[in-house]
Design a protein around this motif. Structure first.
Motif, mmCIF file in Angstrom:
data_model
loop_
_atom_site.group_PDB
_atom_site.id
_atom_site.type_symbol
_atom_site.label_atom_id
_atom_site.label_comp_id
_atom_site.label_asym_id
_atom_site.label_seq_id
_atom_site.Cartn_x
_atom_site.Cartn_y
_atom_site.Cartn_z
ATOM 1 N N ARG A 239 0.823 2.301 6.331
ATOM 2 C CA ARG A 239 1.527 1.738 7.482
ATOM 3 C C ARG A 239 1.612 0.225 7.345
ATOM 4 N N ARG A 240 2.801 -0.311 7.669
ATOM 5 C CA ARG A 240 3.017 -1.750 7.712
ATOM 6 C C ARG A 240 3.713 -2.061 9.030
ATOM 7 N N GLY A 241 2.984 -2.662 9.922
ATOM 8 C CA GLY A 241 3.536 -2.915 11.250
ATOM 9 C C GLY A 241 3.786 -1.608 11.974
ATOM 10 N N GLU A 242 5.027 -1.405 12.386
ATOM 11 C CA GLU A 242 5.404 -0.196 13.108
ATOM 12 C C GLU A 242 5.965 0.878 12.189
ATOM 13 N N GLU A 243 6.048 0.597 10.874
ATOM 14 C CA GLU A 243 6.679 1.543 9.959
ATOM 15 C C GLU A 243 5.654 2.264 9.087
ATOM 16 N N THR A 244 5.978 3.515 8.749
ATOM 17 C CA THR A 244 5.153 4.332 7.863
ATOM 18 C C THR A 244 5.907 4.573 6.563
ATOM 19 N N PHE A 245 5.196 4.458 5.437
ATOM 20 C CA PHE A 245 5.808 4.639 4.122
ATOM 21 C C PHE A 245 5.030 5.689 3.327
ATOM 22 N N TYR A 246 5.765 6.509 2.583
ATOM 23 C CA TYR A 246 5.146 7.395 1.603
ATOM 24 C C TYR A 246 4.953 6.606 0.319
ATOM 25 N N ARG A 247 3.805 6.790 -0.309
ATOM 26 C CA ARG A 247 3.510 6.073 -1.559
ATOM 27 C C ARG A 247 3.427 7.083 -2.698
ATOM 28 N N VAL A 248 4.161 6.807 -3.782
ATOM 29 C CA VAL A 248 4.260 7.718 -4.931
ATOM 30 C C VAL A 248 4.247 6.901 -6.212
ATOM 31 N N SER A 249 3.574 7.405 -7.249
ATOM 32 C CA SER A 249 3.647 6.779 -8.570
ATOM 33 C C SER A 249 4.452 7.672 -9.505
#
Length: 275
Positions: A239-249
């Protein structure tokens, strides 16, 4: 490629094998170039069902039928024609069927032609696969997927609104991201496409996840990275601020030396960043 597979049962102390079960693939790579193992994986939510994808056939094993440390496949799905090969495959989720007593899993196949095909695998309430024996896969035109906004090659124009496609070229790699419920589709010299899946496991949308060529400026290095991209691994959610991100390599190739280069992606429904 590999032509043998087995199940190794570990001891309680994890320092030895209590038993090794040989999965009978009946492959002989010396006889035919298509006789190889593409992938071997457990059926979701099952401790006994295993799917083995080979160049021209899919085998499903039920470990309850093991005899003398050897297991023969109970179900076979064979390509109806000899002029195509399976290049990659992935199992998609677990979907409850009817009253929830049965579990359906979709097996997505990517052929060397770049076409997609889905096989429905259903396990009943007793833990048995509903299909038995041998079935033939009639690929036909394959699965049609939306392609609007996607660039077929680096520097190309986005495909017009409402467009669909069945292939973007020679198939290379297929992967399913469970956390984001995305099917990743990769062909030679094309971008990596993320396909959105509905509740029934069907394709309901798509977007360009990675272009075929990523510049050095974009990833902050001295050289760029090119596809095809493989070895996708989910790394959770941030999470960064109000946003959620999926993390993938994943892994691409250096444009300077063609050596493998690891990439880290963070994305959501609004943006994709690469580093």
């Amino acid at each position: 490629g590999a032509s043998k597979a087995c199940v190794a049962i570990l001891s309680t102390s994890f320092d030895s094998f209590e038993k090794i079960i040989d999965l009978k693939l009946n492959l002989d790579s010396s006889e035919c170039e298509s006789e190889y193992l593409v992938k071997c994986d457990w059926m979701p939510q099952s401790e006994l069902q295993i799917v083995a994808i080979c160049g021209t056939v899919v085998h499903v094993f039920d470990l309850k039928r093991t005899e003398n440390n050897s297991c023969n496949a109970t179900t076979h799905y064979a390509l109806a024609y000899e002029d195509v090969l399976i290049r990659s495959a992935t199992l998609i989720g677990s979907l409850s069927v009817d009253d929830g007593s049965a579990i359906e899993t979709k097996l997505a196949l990517l052929l060397d032609t770049g076409r997609l095909y889905f096989i429905s695998l259903t396990i009943d309430e007793e833990g048995n696969l509903e299909d038995h024996g041998e079935s033939y896969i009639e690929i036909g035109a394959g699965i049609t997927f939306p392609s609007a906004g996607i660039r077929r090659y680096c520097g190309g124009d986005p495909v017009p609104k409402g467009s669909t496609a069945t292939t973007f070229g020679e198939g290379v790699f297929l992967a399913y991201l469970r956390q984001s419920n995305l099917l990743l589709y990769q062909c030679v010299s094309s971008c990596c496409i993320a396909m959105l899946l509905d509740d029934d496991g069907g394709i309901c949308g798509s977007f360009e996840l990675l272009s075929n060529m990523i510049s050095a400026d974009e990833i902050g290095g001295h050289y760029g990275v090119s596809g095809p991209y493989t070895h996708f691994q989910e790394l959770g959610i941030v999470r960064r601020g109000e946003e959620t991100f999926y993390r993938v390599s994943c892994v691409g190739r250096s444009t300077r030396s063609t050596q493998p280069r690891a990439l880290l992606l963070e994305f959501n429904e609004h943006t994709v960043s690469v580093k």
